[in-house]
Scaffold this motif. Structure first.
Motif, mmCIF file in Angstrom:
data_model
loop_
_atom_site.group_PDB
_atom_site.id
_atom_site.type_symbol
_atom_site.label_atom_id
_atom_site.label_comp_id
_atom_site.label_asym_id
_atom_site.label_seq_id
_atom_site.Cartn_x
_atom_site.Cartn_y
_atom_site.Cartn_z
ATOM 1 N N GLU A 115 0.811 -1.214 0.000
ATOM 2 C CA GLU A 115 0.000 0.000 0.000
ATOM 3 C C GLU A 115 0.846 1.268 0.000
ATOM 4 O O GLU A 115 0.397 2.332 -0.445
ATOM 5 N N ASP A 116 2.081 1.166 0.488
ATOM 6 C CA ASP A 116 2.952 2.340 0.551
ATOM 7 C C ASP A 116 3.378 2.819 -0.830
ATOM 8 O O ASP A 116 3.876 3.936 -0.985
ATOM 9 N N ARG A 123 -2.368 -0.986 -8.877
ATOM 10 C CA ARG A 123 -2.494 0.229 -8.072
ATOM 11 C C ARG A 123 -1.369 1.229 -8.340
ATOM 12 O O ARG A 123 -1.520 2.423 -8.079
ATOM 13 N N VAL A 124 -0.233 0.776 -8.843
ATOM 14 C CA VAL A 124 0.901 1.662 -9.050
ATOM 15 C C VAL A 124 0.918 2.140 -10.498
ATOM 16 O O VAL A 124 0.700 1.358 -11.419
ATOM 17 N N GLU A 125 1.175 3.416 -10.701
ATOM 18 C CA GLU A 125 1.232 3.957 -12.057
ATOM 19 C C GLU A 125 2.444 3.400 -12.792
ATOM 20 O O GLU A 125 3.566 3.410 -12.284
ATOM 21 N N LEU A 169 2.152 -6.119 -7.205
ATOM 22 C CA LEU A 169 1.568 -4.821 -6.874
ATOM 23 C C LEU A 169 0.169 -4.618 -7.431
ATOM 24 O O LEU A 169 -0.472 -3.612 -7.114
ATOM 25 N N ASP A 188 1.310 3.275 -3.301
ATOM 26 C CA ASP A 188 0.228 4.045 -3.916
ATOM 27 C C ASP A 188 0.719 5.457 -4.233
ATOM 28 O O ASP A 188 1.324 6.130 -3.383
ATOM 29 N N GLY A 189 0.447 5.890 -5.455
ATOM 30 C CA GLY A 189 0.849 7.232 -5.858
ATOM 31 C C GLY A 189 2.266 7.331 -6.378
ATOM 32 O O GLY A 189 2.684 8.418 -6.811
ATOM 33 N N HIS A 190 3.022 6.252 -6.329
ATOM 34 C CA HIS A 190 4.390 6.261 -6.856
ATOM 35 C C HIS A 190 4.423 5.643 -8.253
ATOM 36 O O HIS A 190 3.460 5.006 -8.691
#
Length: 292
Positions: free
Chosen positions: A191-192, A218-220, A215, A194-196
């Motif tokens: 979850e850490d 959720r990860v870009e 992952l 997320d957004g990376h």
């Protein structure tokens, strides 16, 4: 039923379209179509269903595939024995592992059978290697997969019956630049991220597929390129990347990359060959050498 017709038949089965088979055989598409029709005429059955999406095997065509491989293999063996030529083994390997893992296989094979010639070709595309194994253009190929059935990592397989041998685990590392915001986080959870940004190659890449298993979506994803490009971009702080440990060992030792403390899966180095080829003496020797 001529051998050249069987070779053309196998090429169409392997590449799925007349056009792609023609490119491989260096023939005009019309010549490929004519040879397939001649083969069907000599057998008295239709071997393919023609459709807008390509050629699909009929039940008769499916029965011919194994026979075609067997007859072509016997013809090649006969040619080598009559001409007293040294047999050549054709090994394919992913570019990622060609420099690091193939030399050991070649050394062991040279010790066992110094009379064998080895022809090695590398390719960035796993699917292309598997198609060439299925089409008897390669005797075997080294690829990356996960533990379990062949293709369980998430890639498709050709129609030919393939077998495989796991040679060794290939550990992966999630890496980033020392100044990356996640570099100092411990412990680290999925979850850490997320957004990376996760630096990746193409969707069929083994490391892309491994990243999806680890992952999810959720990860870009940021398209970078092959392993050297993903590593270099990670060093510049442009994102994190999931790469084989052997590919980033020097960067980790030199401190230009750090390993993020997240449990990552291991891939498996696999030798893949066509099931009906393992009785060929030279292929059998390669399997023994690779598994030592």
């Amino acid at each position: 039923m001529e051998l050249r017709h069987l070779r053309t038949f196998v090429a169409v089965v392997t590449h799925r379209t007349v056009t792609d088979a023609a490119l491989t055989l260096d023939l005009a598409p019309s010549s490929v179509s004519e040879q397939i029709r001649s083969l069907e005429g000599s057998l008295g059955v239709e071997l393919f269903e023609r459709g807008p999406r390509g050629m699909r095997l009929t039940a008769a065509g499916d029965r011919l595939v194994e026979w075609a491989h067997r007859l072509l293999d016997q013809a090649d063996q006969a040619r080598q024995e009559v001409a007293a030529t040294r047999p050549a083994l054709r090994l394919g390997a992913l570019e990622t592992i060609a420099a690091t893992h193939v030399p050991a296989v070649l050394d062991r094979l040279a010790e066992r059978r110094p009379d064998l010639r080895m022809e090695v070709s590398s390719d960035a595309a796993r699917d292309a290697l598997l198609r060439r194994v299925a089409g008897n253009e390669l005797d075997a190929a080294l690829i990356l997969d996960t533990h379990g059935d062949l293709g369980e990592l998430g890639f498709s397989l050709p129609t030919a019956a393939l077998r495989f041998l796991d040679l060794e685990p290939v550990p992966l590392a999630l890496v980033a630049a020392p100044g990356h915001p996640l570099a100092g986080r411990t412990p680290l959870a999925v979850e850490d991220l997320d957004g990376h940004k996760l630096l990746v190659n193409v969707p069929a890449c083994s490391f892309w597929l491994a990243g999806e298993r680890l992952l999810g979506t959720r990860v870009e994803r940021v398209r970078a390129g092959g392993v050297p490009v993903m590593s270099a971009w990670a060093e510049r702080g442009l994102g994190v990347s999931l790469l084989p440990e052997f590919a980033v060992r020097d960067q980790l030792a030199g401190g230009t990359l750090v390993r993020l403390p997240l449990d990552t899966p291991h891939l498996s180095l696999r030798l893949v060959w066509r099931a009906d080829r393992e009785a060929v003496p030279a292929v059998r020797e390669m399997l023994y050498a690779a598994s030592t």
